[in-house]
Scaffold this active site. Structure first.
Site, PDB file in Angstrom:
ATOM      1  N   TYR A 113       0.739  -0.696   0.118  1.00  0.00           N
ATOM      2  CA  TYR A 113      -0.352  -0.223   0.272  1.00  0.00           C
ATOM      3  C   TYR A 113       0.519   0.901  -0.004  1.00  0.00           C
ATOM      4  O   TYR A 113       2.659   1.281   0.350  1.00  0.00           O
ATOM      5  CB  TYR A 113      -1.424  -0.061   1.480  1.00  0.00           C
ATOM      6  CG  TYR A 113      -0.026  -0.111   2.535  1.00  0.00           C
ATOM      7  CD1 TYR A 113       0.300  -1.088   3.228  1.00  0.00           C
ATOM      8  CD2 TYR A 113      -0.064   1.388   3.446  1.00  0.00           C
ATOM      9  CE1 TYR A 113       0.883  -0.760   4.452  1.00  0.00           C
ATOM     10  CE2 TYR A 113      -0.176   1.774   4.425  1.00  0.00           C
ATOM     11  CZ  TYR A 113       0.169  -0.211   4.927  1.00  0.00           C
ATOM     12  OH  TYR A 113       1.729   0.066   6.420  1.00  0.00           O
ATOM     13  N   ASN A 167       9.995  -6.182   8.005  1.00  0.00           N
ATOM     14  CA  ASN A 167      10.953  -5.177   8.670  1.00  0.00           C
ATOM     15  C   ASN A 167      12.296  -5.026   8.156  1.00  0.00           C
ATOM     16  O   ASN A 167      12.467  -6.456   9.826  1.00  0.00           O
ATOM     17  CB  ASN A 167      10.495  -4.392   9.170  1.00  0.00           C
ATOM     18  CG  ASN A 167       9.263  -3.209   8.985  1.00  0.00           C
ATOM     19  OD1 ASN A 167       8.487  -3.123   7.835  1.00  0.00           O
ATOM     20  ND2 ASN A 167       9.042  -2.922  10.150  1.00  0.00           N
ATOM     21  N   HIS A 178       3.376   5.657  14.136  1.00  0.00           N
ATOM     22  CA  HIS A 178       2.079   5.782  13.589  1.00  0.00           C
ATOM     23  C   HIS A 178       0.798   4.391  13.752  1.00  0.00           C
ATOM     24  O   HIS A 178       1.358   4.377  14.821  1.00  0.00           O
ATOM     25  CB  HIS A 178       2.503   5.630  11.914  1.00  0.00           C
ATOM     26  CG  HIS A 178       2.666   3.767  11.990  1.00  0.00           C
ATOM     27  ND1 HIS A 178       3.884   3.410  13.034  1.00  0.00           N
ATOM     28  CD2 HIS A 178       1.867   2.708  11.683  1.00  0.00           C
ATOM     29  CE1 HIS A 178       4.304   1.955  13.011  1.00  0.00           C
ATOM     30  NE2 HIS A 178       3.128   1.239  12.417  1.00  0.00           N
TER      31      HIS A 178
HETATM   32  O1  AKG Z   1       9.194  -2.957  14.124  1.00  0.00           O
HETATM   33  C1  AKG Z   1       8.115  -3.443  14.458  1.00  0.00           C
HETATM   34  O2  AKG Z   1       7.815  -4.207  15.691  1.00  0.00           O
HETATM   35  C2  AKG Z   1       7.256  -3.034  13.903  1.00  0.00           C
HETATM   36  C3  AKG Z   1       6.662  -2.021  12.707  1.00  0.00           C
HETATM   37  C4  AKG Z   1       5.941  -0.587  12.366  1.00  0.00           C
HETATM   38  O3  AKG Z   1       4.370  -0.565  12.930  1.00  0.00           O
HETATM   39  C5  AKG Z   1       5.033  -1.302  10.665  1.00  0.00           C
HETATM   40  O4  AKG Z   1       5.985  -1.376  10.053  1.00  0.00           O
HETATM   41  O5  AKG Z   1       4.931  -0.586  10.661  1.00  0.00           O
END
Ligand code: AKG
Length: 340
Positions: A113, A167, A178
């Site tokens: 997205y 990530n 966010h």
């Molecule tokens: O790294 C995390 O644990 C959270 C990552 C996160 O909130 C996101 O990528 O929207």
């Protein structure tokens, strides 16, 4: 322009904290706020002890954690994450599968997205799913090694996940505060952490140049192999983030979510070569309801179902004139576009 070689935001934090006083003072006068040494204040800083405690309990009510993956499980999954990085480095993924930033890369599978600076119209609620097929499918190993164990442990129902994001953070990497867009994603938001222990913080305010983060309402440890579920208040009523100081060595997280059936989606792009050899990129207007409020610029088109578009602020409508006198092909950029 001379550039400072800083690869770690924690180093930046340290440097700005240890600037000579005089320099800081002088710079403050010249560039208001740039060398601001104070951390930002969030609304929670004005809460009294009791209010803060109540807020903390509300956040905690929407969090569940479980150590589900052993060190061996993690090692196997981490090797697969490394493979994803390699495949990305050699360019084997679709454009929208990979989002690179200096200290963290994101890999979108199943669904992707638009968010943050990718949005032509910014702000919460503006996020849009990419068209079906615009990102790579969820790799089989994510289903086998991560999703299946989760439903076998009754953490999520079978078939719940249709979006998986990896990530991959370098030390000092971060994700700003966010809320995962509720018009895009169902709850819960499920994540599993790898490589190293980190923390997810709630209710932080960020300021930049230098990067600063206010005191969190809660800093939740995210251990390697630990599953975290966010729902209710924790998902919808308070922001979450990863602070640069909480990524001390490489860390990855796999975020598993379900995209809502009614989540707004960008229309698919088609590249059409017309008989007159004009190359344009067009959309198929398969669902007129998805273009609410848009000025329909297809009126002059011979085909009402296709119209040129502008994507992510970049004009991509190209007209290729192959008939130049010098025999070379020239590509010109013509702004025949409409905003999404
Ligand atoms: O790294 C995390 O644990 C959270 C990552 C996160 O909130 C996101 O990528 O929207």
């Amino acid at each position: 322009m001379a550039t400072e070689s800083v690869t770690d935001l924690r180093e930046k934090l340290y440097k700005s904290n240890n600037r000579p006083k005089e320099f800081t003072k002088k710079s403050n006068n010249k560039h208001k706020g740039y060398f601001n040494r104070g951390v930002p204040r969030s609304k929670y800083d004005d809460y009294n002890t009791e209010e803060r405690e109540e807020e903390l309990q509300r956040v905690k009510s929407g969090i569940q954690q479980q150590k589900l993956f052993s060190a061996d499980d993690c090692s196997e999954i981490e090797k697969k994450i490394d493979k994803v990085v390699k495949l990305s480095d050699i360019g084997l993924y679709k454009e929208h599968t990979v989002d690179r930033a200096p200290l963290r890369n994101k890999y979108f599978f199943g669904e992707g997205y638009t968010y943050g600076s990718q949005l032509t119209k910014r702000g919460p609620g503006s996020e849009r799913l990419y068209s079906k097929g615009d990102v790579d499918e969820i790799p089989k190993w994510i289903h086998r090694l991560v999703i299946t164990p989760l439903y076998k442990a009754n953490v999520i129902p079978e078939g719940f996940v249709n979006s998986a994001v990896i990530n991959d953070y370098k030390p000092g990497g971060c994700i700003v505060s966010h809320i995962d867009p509720p018009h895009i994603f169902e709850r819960p938001i499920v994540s599993v952490s790898f490589f190293s222990e980190s923390a997810l913080s709630f209710g932080c305010k960020f300021s930049f140049k230098p990067i600063r983060v206010s005191k969190p309402v809660l800093t939740l440890p995210m251990a390697r192999g630990c599953v975290t579920l966010l729902s209710g208040y924790a998902a919808d009523h308070i922001t979450h983030c990863v602070r640069p100081e909480d990524i001390v060595s490489r860390r990855a997280v796999i975020i598993l979510r379900r995209v809502r059936d009614d989540a707004p989606r960008l229309e698919p792009l088609l590249e059409v070569v017309s008989p007159s050899r004009k190359r344009v990129i067009m959309t198929v207007d398969s669902d007129s309801d998805s273009c609410q409020g848009e000025k329909n610029l297809s009126d002059s088109s011979s085909d009402d179902n296709i119209k040129p578009v502008k994507v992510n602020s970049k004009v991509i409508c190209l007209s290729e004139d192959l008939n130049h006198k010098d025999g070379r092909s020239h590509t010109t950029c013509s702004p025949k576009s409409v905003k999404r």
